[in-house]
Design a protein around this motif. Sequence first.
Motif, PDB file in Angstrom:
ATOM      1  N   ALA A  80       1.116  34.298 -31.565  1.00 37.38           N
ATOM      2  CA  ALA A  80       1.232  33.932 -30.153  1.00 37.38           C
ATOM      3  C   ALA A  80       2.654  34.167 -29.689  1.00 37.38           C
ATOM      4  O   ALA A  80       3.608  33.852 -30.396  1.00 37.38           O
ATOM      5  CB  ALA A  80       0.856  32.469 -29.970  1.00 37.38           C
ATOM      6  N   TYR A  81       2.803  34.723 -28.521  1.00 32.16           N
ATOM      7  CA  TYR A  81       4.117  34.966 -27.946  1.00 32.16           C
ATOM      8  C   TYR A  81       4.280  34.116 -26.699  1.00 32.16           C
ATOM      9  O   TYR A  81       3.328  33.548 -26.194  1.00 32.16           O
ATOM     10  CB  TYR A  81       4.279  36.444 -27.582  1.00 32.16           C
ATOM     11  N   ALA A  82       5.485  34.097 -26.185  1.00 37.89           N
ATOM     12  CA  ALA A  82       5.718  33.400 -24.926  1.00 37.89           C
ATOM     13  C   ALA A  82       4.844  34.043 -23.867  1.00 37.89           C
ATOM     14  O   ALA A  82       4.632  35.243 -23.875  1.00 37.89           O
ATOM     15  CB  ALA A  82       7.188  33.512 -24.532  1.00 37.89           C
ATOM     16  N   VAL A  83       4.369  33.258 -22.977  1.00 40.74           N
ATOM     17  CA  VAL A  83       3.498  33.779 -21.951  1.00 40.74           C
ATOM     18  C   VAL A  83       4.278  34.624 -20.962  1.00 40.74           C
ATOM     19  O   VAL A  83       3.712  35.316 -20.163  1.00 40.74           O
ATOM     20  CB  VAL A  83       2.818  32.644 -21.162  1.00 40.74           C
ATOM     21  N   ASP A  84       5.570  34.547 -21.040  1.00 42.90           N
ATOM     22  CA  ASP A  84       6.444  35.140 -20.047  1.00 42.90           C
ATOM     23  C   ASP A  84       6.611  36.637 -20.236  1.00 42.90           C
ATOM     24  O   ASP A  84       7.557  37.083 -20.845  1.00 42.90           O
ATOM     25  CB  ASP A  84       7.827  34.469 -20.102  1.00 42.90           C
ATOM     26  N   ALA A 136      14.192  39.532 -23.015  1.00 41.32           N
ATOM     27  CA  ALA A 136      14.222  38.712 -21.797  1.00 41.32           C
ATOM     28  C   ALA A 136      13.565  37.350 -21.998  1.00 41.32           C
ATOM     29  O   ALA A 136      14.070  36.346 -21.485  1.00 41.32           O
ATOM     30  CB  ALA A 136      13.560  39.466 -20.646  1.00 41.32           C
ATOM     31  N   ASP A 137      12.450  37.284 -22.725  1.00 48.59           N
ATOM     32  CA  ASP A 137      11.792  35.993 -22.928  1.00 48.59           C
ATOM     33  C   ASP A 137      12.667  35.021 -23.705  1.00 48.59           C
ATOM     34  O   ASP A 137      12.699  33.830 -23.411  1.00 48.59           O
ATOM     35  CB  ASP A 137      10.456  36.167 -23.650  1.00 48.59           C
ATOM     36  N   VAL A 138      13.385  35.517 -24.697  1.00 41.04           N
ATOM     37  CA  VAL A 138      14.278  34.654 -25.479  1.00 41.04           C
ATOM     38  C   VAL A 138      15.374  34.096 -24.571  1.00 41.04           C
ATOM     39  O   VAL A 138      15.640  32.891 -24.564  1.00 41.04           O
ATOM     40  CB  VAL A 138      14.884  35.419 -26.679  1.00 41.04           C
ATOM     41  N   TYR A 139      15.993  34.964 -23.769  1.00 38.16           N
ATOM     42  CA  TYR A 139      17.056  34.507 -22.875  1.00 38.16           C
ATOM     43  C   TYR A 139      16.523  33.573 -21.797  1.00 38.16           C
ATOM     44  O   TYR A 139      17.182  32.598 -21.425  1.00 38.16           O
ATOM     45  CB  TYR A 139      17.784  35.689 -22.245  1.00 38.16           C
ATOM     46  N   ASN A 140      15.336  33.854 -21.294  1.00 36.99           N
ATOM     47  CA  ASN A 140      14.731  32.982 -20.289  1.00 36.99           C
ATOM     48  C   ASN A 140      14.502  31.582 -20.861  1.00 36.99           C
ATOM     49  O   ASN A 140      14.826  30.579 -20.223  1.00 36.99           O
ATOM     50  CB  ASN A 140      13.415  33.588 -19.792  1.00 36.99           C
ATOM     51  N   LEU A 141      13.944  31.521 -22.064  1.00 35.16           N
ATOM     52  CA  LEU A 141      13.693  30.206 -22.669  1.00 35.16           C
ATOM     53  C   LEU A 141      14.988  29.510 -23.066  1.00 35.16           C
ATOM     54  O   LEU A 141      15.067  28.279 -23.026  1.00 35.16           O
ATOM     55  CB  LEU A 141      12.738  30.340 -23.858  1.00 35.16           C
ATOM     56  N   LEU A 142      16.004  30.273 -23.430  1.00 36.39           N
ATOM     57  CA  LEU A 142      17.324  29.668 -23.664  1.00 36.39           C
ATOM     58  C   LEU A 142      17.825  29.009 -22.385  1.00 36.39           C
ATOM     59  O   LEU A 142      18.305  27.873 -22.404  1.00 36.39           O
ATOM     60  CB  LEU A 142      18.333  30.723 -24.128  1.00 36.39           C
ATOM     61  N   ALA A 151      18.488  37.435 -18.828  1.00 36.48           N
ATOM     62  CA  ALA A 151      17.059  37.781 -18.862  1.00 36.48           C
ATOM     63  C   ALA A 151      16.722  38.730 -17.716  1.00 36.48           C
ATOM     64  O   ALA A 151      15.996  39.718 -17.902  1.00 36.48           O
ATOM     65  CB  ALA A 151      16.202  36.517 -18.783  1.00 36.48           C
ATOM     66  N   LEU A 152      17.279  38.462 -16.540  1.00 34.18           N
ATOM     67  CA  LEU A 152      16.984  39.295 -15.373  1.00 34.18           C
ATOM     68  C   LEU A 152      17.704  40.645 -15.426  1.00 34.18           C
ATOM     69  O   LEU A 152      17.229  41.617 -14.843  1.00 34.18           O
ATOM     70  CB  LEU A 152      17.316  38.542 -14.088  1.00 34.18           C
ATOM     71  N   GLU A 153      18.822  40.727 -16.140  1.00 38.31           N
ATOM     72  CA  GLU A 153      19.453  42.034 -16.369  1.00 38.31           C
ATOM     73  C   GLU A 153      18.533  42.911 -17.201  1.00 38.31           C
ATOM     74  O   GLU A 153      18.392  44.102 -16.936  1.00 38.31           O
ATOM     75  CB  GLU A 153      20.789  41.875 -17.113  1.00 38.31           C
ATOM     76  N   LEU A 154      17.922  42.303 -18.219  1.00 37.09           N
ATOM     77  CA  LEU A 154      17.031  43.053 -19.098  1.00 37.09           C
ATOM     78  C   LEU A 154      15.702  43.380 -18.428  1.00 37.09           C
ATOM     79  O   LEU A 154      15.117  44.428 -18.669  1.00 37.09           O
ATOM     80  CB  LEU A 154      16.763  42.267 -20.391  1.00 37.09           C
ATOM     81  N   LYS A 155      15.233  42.456 -17.581  1.00 33.77           N
ATOM     82  CA  LYS A 155      13.941  42.654 -16.931  1.00 33.77           C
ATOM     83  C   LYS A 155      13.980  42.018 -15.541  1.00 33.77           C
ATOM     84  O   LYS A 155      13.628  40.855 -15.367  1.00 33.77           O
ATOM     85  CB  LYS A 155      12.836  42.035 -17.779  1.00 33.77           C
ATOM     86  N   PRO A 156      14.391  42.779 -14.536  1.00 35.35           N
ATOM     87  CA  PRO A 156      14.553  42.229 -13.183  1.00 35.35           C
ATOM     88  C   PRO A 156      13.275  41.641 -12.581  1.00 35.35           C
ATOM     89  O   PRO A 156      13.356  40.786 -11.706  1.00 35.35           O
ATOM     90  CB  PRO A 156      15.035  43.429 -12.358  1.00 35.35           C
ATOM     91  N   ASP A 157      12.118  42.071 -13.040  1.00 35.72           N
ATOM     92  CA  ASP A 157      10.863  41.544 -12.491  1.00 35.72           C
ATOM     93  C   ASP A 157      10.255  40.444 -13.361  1.00 35.72           C
ATOM     94  O   ASP A 157       9.058  40.181 -13.293  1.00 35.72           O
ATOM     95  CB  ASP A 157       9.861  42.678 -12.268  1.00 35.72           C
ATOM     96  N   HIS A 158      11.071  39.772 -14.146  1.00 33.82           N
ATOM     97  CA  HIS A 158      10.612  38.683 -15.021  1.00 33.82           C
ATOM     98  C   HIS A 158      10.326  37.460 -14.143  1.00 33.82           C
ATOM     99  O   HIS A 158      11.241  36.768 -13.698  1.00 33.82           O
ATOM    100  CB  HIS A 158      11.692  38.377 -16.059  1.00 33.82           C
TER     101      HIS A 158
END
Length: 159
Positions: free
Chosen positions: A32-36, A75-81, A101-108
């Motif tokens: 299972a991965y982050a849903v993000d 991006a998911d790791v940075y978002n959850l951090l 996270a948004l630098e890596l994936k602007p549409d996150h």
Amino acid sequence: MKQSFLGRNALYGLLGAIAVLTVVPVATIIPAYAVDDIEGTDAPDLTAVQAKIAAKDYKGALADLRDLAQDNQQADVYNLLGFTLRKTGDFTTALTYYNKALELKPDHKAAREYLGELYVETGDLAKAGEQLASLQKLCPAGCEELSDLQKAIDTKVTQ
């Protein structure tokens, strides 16, 4: 007689192939991965981290995420951090990780929602509104992240 024998073997072969193709994906165990917004199979397994977050063990999740961040620019790791840091009250560092996270994936979408919620919590409703506008573009038909951020903004405005 020879034609029906070949036809039957071809039919059995086709049925066997269909059976294998439908059973193998079901039998494969996928972590299972982050849903993000997970994009690829190279994403780390965030199941344990998500369980800690769900249990409000933000310090435990933070330790795990910092270890993951050393090996994964994802991006998911940075978002959850950012999320766990915000929940522990470290808004400045949380902001840094949301932006990464948004630098890596602007549409996150989750990072946009959580960054907007950080702005709501710190009283910067104009910047929260910017994140809301970004989510409106990403989710023209609506999405959970958009409605959650809208609710956070509305709640803050009525307080």
